[in-house]
Design an enzyme around this catalytic site. Sequence first.
Site, PDB file in Angstrom:
ATOM      1  N   ARG A 150     -11.618  -0.739  -7.086  1.00  0.00           N
ATOM      2  CA  ARG A 150     -11.663  -0.073  -5.791  1.00  0.00           C
ATOM      3  C   ARG A 150     -10.716   1.113  -5.679  1.00  0.00           C
ATOM      4  NH1 ARG A 150      -8.340  -2.903  -1.291  1.00  0.00           N
ATOM      5  NH2 ARG A 150     -10.253  -2.912  -0.120  1.00  0.00           N
ATOM      6  N   CYS A 175       0.821  -1.221   0.000  1.00  0.00           N
ATOM      7  CA  CYS A 175       0.000   0.000   0.000  1.00  0.00           C
ATOM      8  C   CYS A 175       0.846   1.257   0.000  1.00  0.00           C
ATOM      9  CB  CYS A 175      -0.834   0.103   1.281  1.00  0.00           C
ATOM     10  SG  CYS A 175      -2.029  -1.159   1.461  1.00  0.00           S
TER      11      CYS A 175
END
Length: 463
Positions: free
Chosen positions: A379, A281
């Site tokens: 997403r 991330c």
Amino acid sequence: MWEKVKSAPVAISFEDIIVLPGFSEVEPFDIDTTTRFSRNIKLSIPLVSAPMDFVSNDKVASILAAMGGIGVIHRNCSIDEQLKIVRRVKECDVYKDIPSIKPDYTLRDTISYLKKLEEKVALIIDDNNTIGIVKLCTLSGSVRVSELTTISEVLDEVRKEQTVSKLININEDNILIEMYSNTVGLKPSLDSDEKLMVAAACSPFDYSRLKVLNDAADAIVIDVAHFHTKACMEAVKRIESEITADLIIGNIGTYNAVKDALSKLEKVDGFRVGIGSGSICKTGEETGVSAPTLFAIIEAKNALRELSMDIPLVADGGVTSVASALKALVLGADSIMCGRYLAGCLECPGPLLEIEGRKYKLYRGMGSLTARLERLLDRYSRTTKLISEGVEALVPYQGSVIEVIHKFVGSLKVAMGYAGAKNISEVRNARIALLTPNTRKEIAPHSVIKIDSEMFWELLKKQ
Ligand code: XMP
């Protein structure tokens, strides 16, 4: 503004705490890792594979479910393709499609079975339960037994001695079998038709996918990076009455997100918590906004306690060791979702690469540039987003997922024993302590020149 700083909570991470030892009454063998994924899905082990295209395919999801966890099939593909993957898990025959042997196999049968399949590891399954694994290996210092000894005879010995493994020398060719039985009694995750359970990731805005996967999978995992938005809540509100599978909402990271979701939605069978802690991330780095996994668990748990509601929490992101998994469970998680922990396994979709003599697999964030290029509706890359929120990466190759899951369970049982817990609900009673930078150094190997076991062995033998 100083008030804002003074009243700010501490966004603790896995590396900021340790679990304190607790009084233990049982041996690791007797520790029970049974838990829940969602309101209606019980698991034998608290391990869930992340819906990522280099992690959760049918093979990983089938083996995980056979060993008592559950896989969440990614959505970085067409609806048809995702449906096919889910169906392949449902149609999986544990004895045909997963390397597995029965306890009445002799050691000779076991070796020829593994050789035929070109596998090194297999599950030992008895009456549908996993009772251990066998592994072909090359270490020496073993016990010599007959080729006709059965797997169950060896396991009986292992249990009598209260050890977790036994190394057996089978024949003159020095073929060795390592046998572990610390997975005793792991029940596969099965639906009411005795088929392996599987979950599927869906965007709340992709109605067609939701409908199709709802009929095929046991759970739908809402797969958005930041669920706590008006648009996501309204989208789920519109379809929730049609969802018959368990519905897991996420990702969320705060007390308010749980409270708002529960005030607006009727059907919440689980929460997927943690924003920005994933190994691949860069949301937090790029945007300055995140809710690290442990912090998110505490926030969610507090909201649920206040509402007197008991909804399972899936801790998602940053768990790369059993130590982190234990910390998440202590603070209130019911299961642990992993990408990086599983991504180096043989069965994961990425190619196996060799670079300068070392083996790796490819792994990437679902918001990375290459993943975004491969999909339309997702997403992280809706048109409002201009940045990549994930990175592309290499992870060390780890061998079979059977072995990795097995090690996870074995080590988790040991960790729970240290924490003084004989089951997941008792883990919550364990105490924790905050770490200082010095303690962090002290509790890892230090003040020595570390060498690997093979080199140590060689050096010892030369003397
Ligand atoms: P681990 O640490 O297990 O984390 O590798 C897996 C989780 O990371 C999330 N994920 C992302 N988060 N950008 C993000 O900010 C991304 O590109 C990305 N891809 C996955 C996701 O929650 C997953 O389960």
